[in-house]
Structure formats: structure tokens, C-alpha cells
Motif scaffolding. Structure first.
Motif, PDB file in Angstrom:
ATOM      1  N   LYS A 245      -7.750   5.073  11.236  1.00 49.05           N
ATOM      2  CA  LYS A 245      -9.161   4.426  11.644  1.00 49.05           C
ATOM      3  C   LYS A 245      -9.148   3.679  12.992  1.00 49.05           C
ATOM      4  CE  LYS A 245     -12.784   1.761   8.995  1.00 49.05           C
ATOM      5  NZ  LYS A 245     -12.832   1.165   7.602  1.00 49.05           N
TER       6      LYS A 245
ATOM      7  N   TYR B 187       5.501   5.190   8.306  1.00 50.08           N
ATOM      8  CA  TYR B 187       5.202   4.406   7.249  1.00 50.08           C
ATOM      9  C   TYR B 187       6.655   4.030   6.368  1.00 50.08           C
ATOM     10  CZ  TYR B 187       4.155   3.460   2.046  1.00 50.08           C
ATOM     11  OH  TYR B 187       4.067   2.834   0.941  1.00 50.08           O
TER      12      TYR B 187
ATOM     13  N   GLU C 274      -0.497   7.204   1.923  1.00 52.77           N
ATOM     14  CA  GLU C 274      -2.076   7.601   2.393  1.00 52.77           C
ATOM     15  C   GLU C 274      -2.851   6.392   2.814  1.00 52.77           C
ATOM     16  OE1 GLU C 274      -3.551   9.839  -0.865  1.00 52.77           O
ATOM     17  OE2 GLU C 274      -2.046  11.183  -1.052  1.00 52.77           O
ATOM     18  N   GLU C 275      -3.067   5.330   2.352  1.00 55.44           N
ATOM     19  CA  GLU C 275      -3.668   4.286   2.700  1.00 55.44           C
ATOM     20  C   GLU C 275      -3.177   3.707   3.996  1.00 55.44           C
ATOM     21  OE1 GLU C 275      -5.446  -0.106   1.109  1.00 55.44           O
ATOM     22  OE2 GLU C 275      -4.101   0.982  -0.138  1.00 55.44           O
ATOM     23  N   PHE C 276      -1.942   3.575   4.166  1.00 56.94           N
ATOM     24  CA  PHE C 276      -1.313   3.245   5.464  1.00 56.94           C
ATOM     25  C   PHE C 276      -1.732   4.091   6.606  1.00 56.94           C
ATOM     26  CE2 PHE C 276       2.180   3.766   8.743  1.00 56.94           C
ATOM     27  CZ  PHE C 276       2.414   2.199   9.117  1.00 56.94           C
ATOM     28  N   GLU C 277      -1.546   5.491   6.302  1.00 58.49           N
ATOM     29  CA  GLU C 277      -2.013   6.675   7.314  1.00 58.49           C
ATOM     30  C   GLU C 277      -3.609   6.319   7.582  1.00 58.49           C
ATOM     31  OE1 GLU C 277      -2.270  11.133   8.356  1.00 58.49           O
ATOM     32  OE2 GLU C 277      -1.104  10.605   6.468  1.00 58.49           O
ATOM     33  N   ALA C 278      -4.468   6.273   6.457  1.00 60.47           N
ATOM     34  CA  ALA C 278      -5.861   6.097   6.829  1.00 60.47           C
ATOM     35  C   ALA C 278      -6.154   4.894   7.359  1.00 60.47           C
ATOM     36  CB  ALA C 278      -6.708   6.053   5.436  1.00 60.47           C
ATOM     37  N   LYS C 279      -5.541   3.632   7.255  1.00 57.59           N
ATOM     38  CA  LYS C 279      -5.910   2.437   8.027  1.00 57.59           C
ATOM     39  C   LYS C 279      -5.395   2.468   9.639  1.00 57.59           C
ATOM     40  CE  LYS C 279      -5.610  -1.108   4.496  1.00 57.59           C
ATOM     41  NZ  LYS C 279      -6.929  -1.692   4.955  1.00 57.59           N
TER      42      LYS C 279
ATOM     43  N   ILE D  55       0.622  -1.249   0.026  1.00 56.94           N
ATOM     44  CA  ILE D  55      -0.196   0.036  -0.179  1.00 56.94           C
ATOM     45  C   ILE D  55       0.923   1.288  -0.073  1.00 56.94           C
ATOM     46  CG2 ILE D  55      -2.095  -0.895   1.179  1.00 56.94           C
ATOM     47  CD1 ILE D  55      -1.119  -0.055   3.649  1.00 56.94           C
TER      48      ILE D  55
END
Length: 272
Positions: free
Chosen positions: A151, A201, A143-148, A140
């Protein structure tokens, strides 16, 4: 417990050694490792060819001919050995399963504490069982890492180790990643800045890559398929270094229980 670097080290090695080989016999002295009736397992696996070896998180999967897959989770102390391994190391002597291949060589599972599991199911069933496991940091973007991560509310060390958020990171590498990022393991995910999240990340990929290149960590029981120790333990900066000087600032590394696991960190570099 083997994490991303150890499982991937094993996968890459076995891919070069046993891919397209066929199981001709199988043995165990610990049937509880096999999560299936032993006679059924033996009957189903003999004659099957290994057509693919892949990893999801800390799980190692052998796709077989006939639409079957064999999943192995090494748990705390398991590791695979192949052919002629280092028998002088006592950690390689706890063999509880052997797979005899059509080239006359043996794929063996050594497991001191006998917690490893082997499952044999239809390929689609194994894939479904693994659906809840999150991607690893290499799969990933930032951005996806941070979003996960954001969350999932909680302390950053625990969230990094949550296999449904990102996979492959356990106790050792979460400590190393957070030390590299200068982030305290008890920081709440909601309070971590965007820059710090980017650092985490980048550090995740950097540390896991470095550990993979070193052949994993063998602080206690992990060995590669030749029965040899990984070397990342020789260059780790935080995990298991309680009371030793921080490599950055010379403060003493501290150890603290977070949930059921121990965190190792520098109280000066990693502020709470």
C-alpha cells in the motif's frame, strides 16, 4: 536509535524489576527531556504506582495508578538503567533523569545526546497519540504484512522503516532483514514478488527474534538495564559491514545513501 529488540529488551527487564513499584521522588538536570512543566510533572508522578509496562513500536509506556501513563521514546542514544548498573562503561554515565522507587532503588535514564523524551498524560491521551503507529511483524500475519507494505509506494528499505506501516524496524534491522531475504534495499515495493514479500515477512520475525534473544545491538550506545551491551552486533550480516565480505558469496558489502539513511547490502546476493 533503539529499535524493537532494544526497546523490548528494556521493557521485559523493567517488567521484572519495577512493576508494582511506586515513585517516591524524581530528579533531572535536563528539564527539556520532560515534555511537561517540571514542577507539575514532579507533583503528578510522585506517589503513582507502575501497574503495566508495554511497548508500541519504539515507544516504552508505563501505565500508572490514577489513570496516567508515562511514555518514553529513547530516540538516538537513550537507555534505562536500574539499581546497580555497570559504572565502568562510559555510556552509562550520561544520567539526566532519576526515578526513586519505594524499594529504595533507582530507575535512571542515561542519554548521551539528550534527545530522549518523557511524556506524562492521561492513559487515553497516550493511547490516542500512538494510534498512527503500525503493528510490529509479530502482531500481524503475512497477508496483512504484505498488504501494508504494498500500500505504501517507495523503496523497500524506507517502507520497512516507516513506523506507520510496520513498527519497530529501523536502520540496523532493515539492512539485516533485506540481506536475509536477498532483496535489494532500493527495490520498489510494487515490483517485489509475492514470494520475496513472504521472505521479507519471515526474515523480519527471524531477525527481530534473534536480536531480542541477543539482548539487542550495542554498536554504539545501547545498554540494557544493568548497563551491559547487547550481543547482536557480533552476528550481524550487513549493517556497518561496508567493504567486508558477504557471509554468503564473499562479495564486498556496499553502503549507499537512501534518503537520509545508509543502506548496507551485498550487490551480488541482493540484485536491483
Amino acid at each position: 536509535m533503539p529499535e524493537f529488540p532494544e526497546v523490548e529488551t528494556t521493557r521485559k527487564s523493567l517488567e521484572s524489576k519495577v512493576l508494582n513499584r511506586t515513585f517516591v521522588d524524581v530528579w533531572t538536570d535536563e528539564p527539556k527531556i520532560i515534555k511537561k512543566d517540571w514542577s507539575s510533572f514532579r507533583k503528578e508522578i510522585i506517589g503513582k504506582k507502575i501497574v503495566r509496562i508495554w511497548r508500541k513500536g519504539k515507544n516504552l509506556i508505563f501505565d500508572l495508578s490514577g489513570g496516567l501513563s508515562m511514555l518514553t521514546h529513547l530516540k538516538l542514544t537513550g537507555h534505562y538503567l536500574y539499581d546497580r548498573w555497570n559504572e565502568k562503561d562510559p555510556m552509562n554515565s550520561f544520567v539526566h533523569a532519576k526515578f526513586i522507587l519505594d524499594n529504595g532503588k533507582t530507575l535512571a535514564l542515561s542519554d548521551l545526546r539528550k534527545f530522549a523524551k518523557i511524556e506524562l498524560k492521561k492513559k487515553e491521551e497516550i493511547e490516542k497519540d500512538l494510534e498512527k503507529i503500525g503493528p510490529d511483524p509479530f502482531q500481524i500475519g503475512s497477508e496483512e504484512f504484505e498488504a501494508k507494505i504494498r500500500k505504501k509506494r517507495g523503496k523497500i528499505k524506507q517502507v520497512l522503516m516507516d513506523q506507520t506501516v510496520v513498527s519497530g524496524i529501523g536502520n540496523i534491522y532493515s539492512d539485516e532483514i533485506l540481506w536475509e531475504s536477498n532483496v535489494h534495499p532500493e527495490r520498489k515495493t510494487a515490483d517485489i514478488s509475492e514470494k520475496e514479500m513472504q521472505d521479507i515477512y519471515k526474515s523480519s520475525k527471524k531477525i527481530l527474534k534473534k536480536a531480542l534473544e541477543a539482548g539487542g545491538t550495542s554498536i554504539s550506545d545501547f545498554r540494557n538495564t544493568e548497563g551491559i551491551k547487547g550481543k547482536f552486533g557480533e552476528i550481524k550480516k550487513a549493517y556497518g559491514r561496508e567493504g567486508q565480505k558477504c557471509f554468503r558469496c564473499s562479495s564486498l558489502i556496499k553502503r549507499k545513501k537512501i534518503g537520509q539513511r545508509s543502506a548496507h547490502f551485498c550487490p551480488s546476493c541482493q540484485k536491483l
